[in-house]
Design a protein around this motif. Structure first.
Motif, mmCIF file in Angstrom:
data_model
loop_
_atom_site.group_PDB
_atom_site.id
_atom_site.type_symbol
_atom_site.label_atom_id
_atom_site.label_comp_id
_atom_site.label_asym_id
_atom_site.label_seq_id
_atom_site.Cartn_x
_atom_site.Cartn_y
_atom_site.Cartn_z
ATOM 1 N N ALA A 75 -72.023 -0.138 -37.975
ATOM 2 C CA ALA A 75 -70.709 -0.061 -37.947
ATOM 3 C C ALA A 75 -70.716 -0.830 -36.660
ATOM 4 O O ALA A 75 -69.932 -1.869 -35.933
ATOM 5 N N THR A 76 -70.731 0.255 -35.744
ATOM 6 C CA THR A 76 -70.739 -0.516 -34.234
ATOM 7 C C THR A 76 -70.507 -2.109 -33.608
ATOM 8 O O THR A 76 -69.774 -2.559 -32.741
ATOM 9 N N ALA B 103 -68.419 -4.769 -35.166
ATOM 10 C CA ALA B 103 -67.246 -4.684 -34.802
ATOM 11 C C ALA B 103 -66.613 -4.719 -33.403
ATOM 12 O O ALA B 103 -66.251 -5.319 -33.280
ATOM 13 N N THR C 53 -59.629 -7.610 -41.300
ATOM 14 C CA THR C 53 -59.992 -6.191 -41.036
ATOM 15 C C THR C 53 -58.191 -5.650 -41.599
ATOM 16 O O THR C 53 -58.475 -4.336 -42.263
ATOM 17 N N LEU D 243 -65.538 -0.455 -40.324
ATOM 18 C CA LEU D 243 -65.206 -1.165 -39.254
ATOM 19 C C LEU D 243 -63.759 -1.606 -39.172
ATOM 20 O O LEU D 243 -63.540 -1.973 -38.106
ATOM 21 N N VAL E 71 -62.634 0.973 -36.444
ATOM 22 C CA VAL E 71 -63.233 0.800 -34.710
ATOM 23 C C VAL E 71 -63.145 -1.149 -34.228
ATOM 24 O O VAL E 71 -63.042 -1.065 -33.245
ATOM 25 N N THR E 72 -62.817 -2.170 -35.218
ATOM 26 C CA THR E 72 -62.828 -3.239 -34.813
ATOM 27 C C THR E 72 -61.219 -3.683 -34.305
ATOM 28 O O THR E 72 -61.543 -4.299 -32.858
ATOM 29 N N SER E 73 -59.944 -2.717 -34.865
ATOM 30 C CA SER E 73 -58.878 -2.571 -34.241
ATOM 31 C C SER E 73 -59.105 -2.055 -33.011
ATOM 32 O O SER E 73 -58.673 -2.780 -31.750
ATOM 33 N N SER F 74 -61.297 -1.859 -30.921
ATOM 34 C CA SER F 74 -61.943 -2.675 -29.385
ATOM 35 C C SER F 74 -61.365 -3.505 -29.712
ATOM 36 O O SER F 74 -61.552 -3.830 -28.364
ATOM 37 N N GLY G 133 -63.621 6.390 -35.471
ATOM 38 C CA GLY G 133 -63.915 5.727 -36.393
ATOM 39 C C GLY G 133 -65.161 6.611 -36.929
ATOM 40 O O GLY G 133 -65.121 6.924 -38.684
#
Length: 311
Positions: free
Chosen positions: A102-103, A106, A129, A175, A178-180, A182, A227
């Motif tokens: 996922a990293t 993301a 998202t 996902l 981690v996305t939010s 980041s 995450g």
């Protein structure tokens, strides 16, 4: 108004002061209630979790290193078969693999949303998202059971259940988290960092790679840890695709079981106070301790990032 009346009037608390005291009292009561609630949860899980070792006299080393899980059966030495190692290994396996998968996605989405196309990227990907966050875990599990498991079975053979299927399901689940986080970390990088890098002749990609991402590293690491904590505690979706066989995993496509999947499938079939029930509460205690470890790691990374910015 005479002097005495003026003094009495000045000594009386005003309406704003009374409202301030009332607000503080409500806040302290809420904080106290939350503290008591958390303390009760910690005490309950801990007291139930250690019963396996204090009441049933199971050795901690046997519990953590054993590979056979059948609490209702005694081995040749007369000890209960309560080896939790297969579930611990599987839980860490799917968590770490899901974070590794996922990293990159993301971070790529976060960079696109903040650096490459802030307006269109944010408008498009933020909606996606938020949609992923709002989908219940059981839906992810059902999709994994209907799509991922047959695909893995067709490509790799076997039953299709196992760590690989659980990893792919958890990848989609963590996902958005981690996305939010980041995205928030990248947006927290001061604008003048970017301006200074571009003014010195760096390209946009060099600025992103060597300035923005490097500065936001503590926040991105925090996002990854959150995450992983989300993946480690996921139960229903993983339970539907992991296979729920308490076996030491030999490959990514062999059926296995996580701590959470074993808890959700067995806790309703045991009687409180029995050996089987106590063993399951010991698994819950491991989950609790891992949650505390994840929170501790987040705090350590946060302090490291704080000192990094100050220096």
């Amino acid at each position: 108004m005479d002097k005495d009346n003026i003094q009495v009037h000045l000594m009386k608390s005003s309406k704003a002061t009374r409202e301030d005291y009332f607000g503080k009292t409500i806040c302290y009561l809420c904080i106290g209630l939350i503290t008591v609630l958390v303390g009760c949860i910690l005490y309950f899980i801990t007291s139930r979790g250690i019963a396996t070792f204090t009441q049933n006299h199971v050795k901690l080393g046997q519990f953590l290193s054993g590979t056979n899980w059948n609490p209702g059966v005694l081995d040749s030495h007369g000890n209960p078969e309560v080896g939790a190692l297969p579930m611990i290994v599987t839980s860490f396996g799917v968590t770490i693999l899901a974070a590794l998968v996922a990293t990159p996605f993301a971070i790529g989405m976060a960079v696109f949303m903040t650096e490459i196309s802030p307006k269109r990227g944010t408008k498009l990907l933020q909606s996606v998202t938020e949609l992923l966050v709002g989908i219940p875990s059981v839906v992810y599990g059902f999709v994994g059971l209907s799509v991922i498991v047959p695909t893995v079975r067709h490509i790799f053979g076997g039953t299709g259940f196992g760590i690989l299927s659980g990893t792919l399901v958890l990848f989609v689940i963590i996902l958005p988290t981690v996305t939010s986080l980041s995205v928030d970390s990248l947006r927290a990088v001061p604008v003048h960092y970017r301006q200074a890098s571009l003014a010195l002749g760096a390209t946009r990609w060099q600025t992103i790679r060597k300035v923005v991402l490097k500065t936001a590293t503590p926040g991105i690491l925090t996002a990854i840890i959150f995450g992983m904590a989300r993946a480690f505690g996921e139960a229903l979706a993983v339970q539907m695709v992991i296979g729920n066989a308490v076996l030491m995993p030999t490959s990514l496509v062999s059926p296995s079981s996580t701590l959470t999947s074993q808890l959700t499938t067995q806790i309703g079939n045991t009687v409180m106070g029995t050996m089987q029930n106590n063993a399951l509460w010991s698994l819950a205690l491991i989950l609790l301790l891992m949650s505390l470890v994840f929170n501790l790691v987040v705090r350590v990374i946060g302090n490291w990032g704080k000192h990094k910015y100050e220096s």
